[in-house]
Design an enzyme around this catalytic site. Sequence first.
Site, PDB file in Angstrom:
ATOM      1  N   ARG A  50     -13.571  -6.036 -12.019  1.00 59.02           N
ATOM      2  CA  ARG A  50     -13.757  -5.307 -10.760  1.00 59.02           C
ATOM      3  C   ARG A  50     -14.418  -3.954 -11.021  1.00 59.02           C
ATOM      4  O   ARG A  50     -13.950  -3.169 -11.843  1.00 59.02           O
ATOM      5  CB  ARG A  50     -12.410  -5.150 -10.051  1.00 59.02           C
ATOM      6  CG  ARG A  50     -11.812  -6.501  -9.693  1.00 59.02           C
ATOM      7  CD  ARG A  50     -10.448  -6.405  -9.079  1.00 59.02           C
ATOM      8  NE  ARG A  50     -10.489  -5.845  -7.739  1.00 59.02           N
ATOM      9  CZ  ARG A  50      -9.414  -5.721  -6.963  1.00 59.02           C
ATOM     10  NH1 ARG A  50      -8.237  -6.121  -7.416  1.00 59.02           N
ATOM     11  NH2 ARG A  50      -9.520  -5.202  -5.760  1.00 59.02           N
TER      12      ARG A  50
ATOM     13  N   SER B 138     -13.247   2.881   2.135  1.00 55.10           N
ATOM     14  CA  SER B 138     -12.316   2.402   1.116  1.00 55.10           C
ATOM     15  C   SER B 138     -11.136   3.345   1.043  1.00 55.10           C
ATOM     16  O   SER B 138     -11.279   4.502   0.632  1.00 55.10           O
ATOM     17  CB  SER B 138     -12.993   2.312  -0.261  1.00 55.10           C
ATOM     18  OG  SER B 138     -12.023   2.081  -1.267  1.00 55.10           O
TER      19      SER B 138
ATOM     20  N   ASP C  50      -7.948  -7.234   4.151  1.00 56.29           N
ATOM     21  CA  ASP C  50      -6.992  -8.012   3.360  1.00 56.29           C
ATOM     22  C   ASP C  50      -6.549  -9.285   4.068  1.00 56.29           C
ATOM     23  O   ASP C  50      -6.082 -10.229   3.417  1.00 56.29           O
ATOM     24  CB  ASP C  50      -5.757  -7.170   3.030  1.00 56.29           C
ATOM     25  CG  ASP C  50      -6.028  -6.120   1.968  1.00 56.29           C
ATOM     26  OD1 ASP C  50      -7.011  -6.277   1.215  1.00 56.29           O
ATOM     27  OD2 ASP C  50      -5.263  -5.144   1.893  1.00 56.29           O
TER      28      ASP C  50
ATOM     29  N   ARG D 110      -3.821 -13.769  -2.228  1.00 58.81           N
ATOM     30  CA  ARG D 110      -4.088 -13.962  -0.796  1.00 58.81           C
ATOM     31  C   ARG D 110      -4.700 -15.330  -0.507  1.00 58.81           C
ATOM     32  O   ARG D 110      -4.487 -15.899   0.568  1.00 58.81           O
ATOM     33  CB  ARG D 110      -4.958 -12.833  -0.265  1.00 58.81           C
ATOM     34  CG  ARG D 110      -4.277 -11.481  -0.384  1.00 58.81           C
ATOM     35  CD  ARG D 110      -4.841 -10.429   0.539  1.00 58.81           C
ATOM     36  NE  ARG D 110      -4.284  -9.123   0.205  1.00 58.81           N
ATOM     37  CZ  ARG D 110      -3.109  -8.665   0.612  1.00 58.81           C
ATOM     38  NH1 ARG D 110      -2.340  -9.420   1.384  1.00 58.81           N
ATOM     39  NH2 ARG D 110      -2.687  -7.462   0.257  1.00 58.81           N
TER      40      ARG D 110
ATOM     41  N   ARG E 180     -13.774 -13.492  -2.700  1.00 57.95           N
ATOM     42  CA  ARG E 180     -12.979 -14.139  -1.650  1.00 57.95           C
ATOM     43  C   ARG E 180     -13.832 -14.867  -0.619  1.00 57.95           C
ATOM     44  O   ARG E 180     -13.344 -15.790   0.038  1.00 57.95           O
ATOM     45  CB  ARG E 180     -12.058 -13.120  -0.975  1.00 57.95           C
ATOM     46  CG  ARG E 180     -10.840 -12.798  -1.818  1.00 57.95           C
ATOM     47  CD  ARG E 180      -9.837 -11.920  -1.119  1.00 57.95           C
ATOM     48  NE  ARG E 180      -8.700 -11.657  -2.002  1.00 57.95           N
ATOM     49  CZ  ARG E 180      -7.914 -10.607  -1.924  1.00 57.95           C
ATOM     50  NH1 ARG E 180      -8.135  -9.684  -0.990  1.00 57.95           N
ATOM     51  NH2 ARG E 180      -6.904 -10.449  -2.760  1.00 57.95           N
TER      52      ARG E 180
ATOM     53  N   GLY F  60      -5.732  -3.351  -8.499  1.00 61.62           N
ATOM     54  CA  GLY F  60      -6.829  -2.435  -8.229  1.00 61.62           C
ATOM     55  C   GLY F  60      -6.340  -1.139  -7.626  1.00 61.62           C
ATOM     56  O   GLY F  60      -6.897  -0.066  -7.889  1.00 61.62           O
TER      57      GLY F  60
ATOM     58  N   SER G 268       0.825  -1.211   0.000  1.00 57.49           N
ATOM     59  CA  SER G 268       0.000   0.000   0.000  1.00 57.49           C
ATOM     60  C   SER G 268       0.860   1.261   0.000  1.00 57.49           C
ATOM     61  O   SER G 268       0.595   2.220  -0.733  1.00 57.49           O
ATOM     62  CB  SER G 268      -0.920   0.013   1.223  1.00 57.49           C
ATOM     63  OG  SER G 268      -1.849  -1.030   1.178  1.00 57.49           O
TER      64      SER G 268
ATOM     65  N   ARG H  14       1.724   4.378  -3.079  1.00 57.72           N
ATOM     66  CA  ARG H  14       1.528   5.801  -2.787  1.00 57.72           C
ATOM     67  C   ARG H  14       2.823   6.591  -2.952  1.00 57.72           C
ATOM     68  O   ARG H  14       2.817   7.687  -3.516  1.00 57.72           O
ATOM     69  CB  ARG H  14       0.942   5.957  -1.381  1.00 57.72           C
ATOM     70  CG  ARG H  14      -0.529   5.520  -1.309  1.00 57.72           C
ATOM     71  CD  ARG H  14      -0.945   5.163   0.121  1.00 57.72           C
ATOM     72  NE  ARG H  14      -2.379   4.931   0.242  1.00 57.72           N
ATOM     73  CZ  ARG H  14      -2.996   3.798  -0.046  1.00 57.72           C
ATOM     74  NH1 ARG H  14      -2.306   2.775  -0.520  1.00 57.72           N
ATOM     75  NH2 ARG H  14      -4.307   3.677   0.125  1.00 57.72           N
TER      76      ARG H  14
ATOM     77  N   GLN I 288      -8.702   3.107  -1.014  1.00 60.54           N
ATOM     78  CA  GLN I 288      -8.380   3.366  -2.417  1.00 60.54           C
ATOM     79  C   GLN I 288      -9.222   4.505  -2.975  1.00 60.54           C
ATOM     80  O   GLN I 288      -8.713   5.389  -3.672  1.00 60.54           O
ATOM     81  CB  GLN I 288      -8.589   2.104  -3.250  1.00 60.54           C
ATOM     82  CG  GLN I 288      -7.585   1.006  -2.962  1.00 60.54           C
ATOM     83  CD  GLN I 288      -7.830  -0.230  -3.801  1.00 60.54           C
ATOM     84  OE1 GLN I 288      -8.734  -0.272  -4.630  1.00 60.54           O
ATOM     85  NE2 GLN I 288      -7.025  -1.253  -3.582  1.00 60.54           N
TER      86      GLN I 288
END
Length: 426
Positions: A121, A165, A313, A386, A344, A93, A22, A26, A167
């Site tokens: 997605r 979220s 996650d 994952r 998932r 994503g 993550s 960024r 994101q």
Amino acid sequence: MDKRISPAAAITGAITLPGDKSISHRYAMISSIAEGDSRILNYSTGADCHSTLGCMRALGIEITGEGTEFVVHGKGLDGLRAPAGDLDAGNSGSTIRMLSGILAAQPFTTRIFGDESLSRRPMQRIMKPLAQMGAEIRAREEKFPPLEIHGGKLRAIDYTLPVPSAQVKTCVLFAGLFAEGETTVTEPVRSRDHTEIALREFGAELTAAKGKITLTGRPRLTGRDLIVPSDISSAAFFIVAALLVRGSSLVIRGVGLNPSRSALLDLLIGMGAKIRIPQLESQNGELIGEIQVEHSALQGGVIEGGLTAAVIDEIPVLAVLGAATEEGLTIKDAGELRVKETDRIATVVENLRRLGVTAEETPDGLVIPGRQKFRAAEFDSFGDHRIAMAFAVAALRGDGESVIQNADAASVSFPEFWSTLERIAE
């Protein structure tokens, strides 16, 4: 690629893991629109984060280095150029959602696409606020990638996230960097705040209080020397492995322990996990520390509301752990898992059943009774990194050799996963 996993006698040793996925995304994006050079150490080795580097290079940013060390030669807010072709986000994503906030402000049109999984997605959550800011975005069936982003001058907005979220929050804040005035994002439940920390580190004027983040547009961002902490989401697999396997004692060094991510540790400690963090330090505004974990008998419990958002996650591997707890584990408010790399909820339940574990799928979560035995099985990652790693951990407690089908999916976030697992599993 298939991977064979034998039961482990113990999980032991001391390890240092790759950089946080993550934070790596960024840092790469913000460095590109900052002025001057940023040196990034311990950048994630995952394919997703390299998709971000590829996109920034295609937008005219010079990025030098290799492995885990890169120098991003930033060109400032107005320095990106129109790419020669479409941008490829791969399986990421994070790349497509967060970068879209930057692309929406550019004086050119960009088309960004991804692989088959990413193309399924939905993107409405970023399309709506960006449209409110003045961007025009076209999508397949009005919601799926590829996205065609017609950039231009943006206006600041006050936006409330319909669901938590990080994101989407990041996408809006990145767009807000280019808008005159103040952009405000209100989140119903706190999500990870790496974006807020990183923007401040680069010099943005940003405040955050009581679920409201306010950013002043058109800041001067300045390049920085940055060290990415080790990824706590990657650490989660080895933490759970040590908790599951008797006789285990494991040390994980230099892990990012941002309070918006360390809910995982609070949850496990609350269930009875023997986890210690001897000392915390600050690095580029992020907390880091060493995690010490030993095999533990856990009680189980319920994950819901804000806690679900904080550990979203980690839910696949927590579901595995839940089957070995005394009381079992119930997971609620996790509908977001339905639109990850795979559904998932469905893929976790499918593999738990192969493991010999009883599990019930609900519309937005799972119910997993405790005190269940694990049997050897053939697990399918369904191409989801994952899922591959979560059921590799499950196999360590099986009653014989297990097989992980499509095991190479782990390389999306953690190419070194298999070699690290072999090093610590006795």
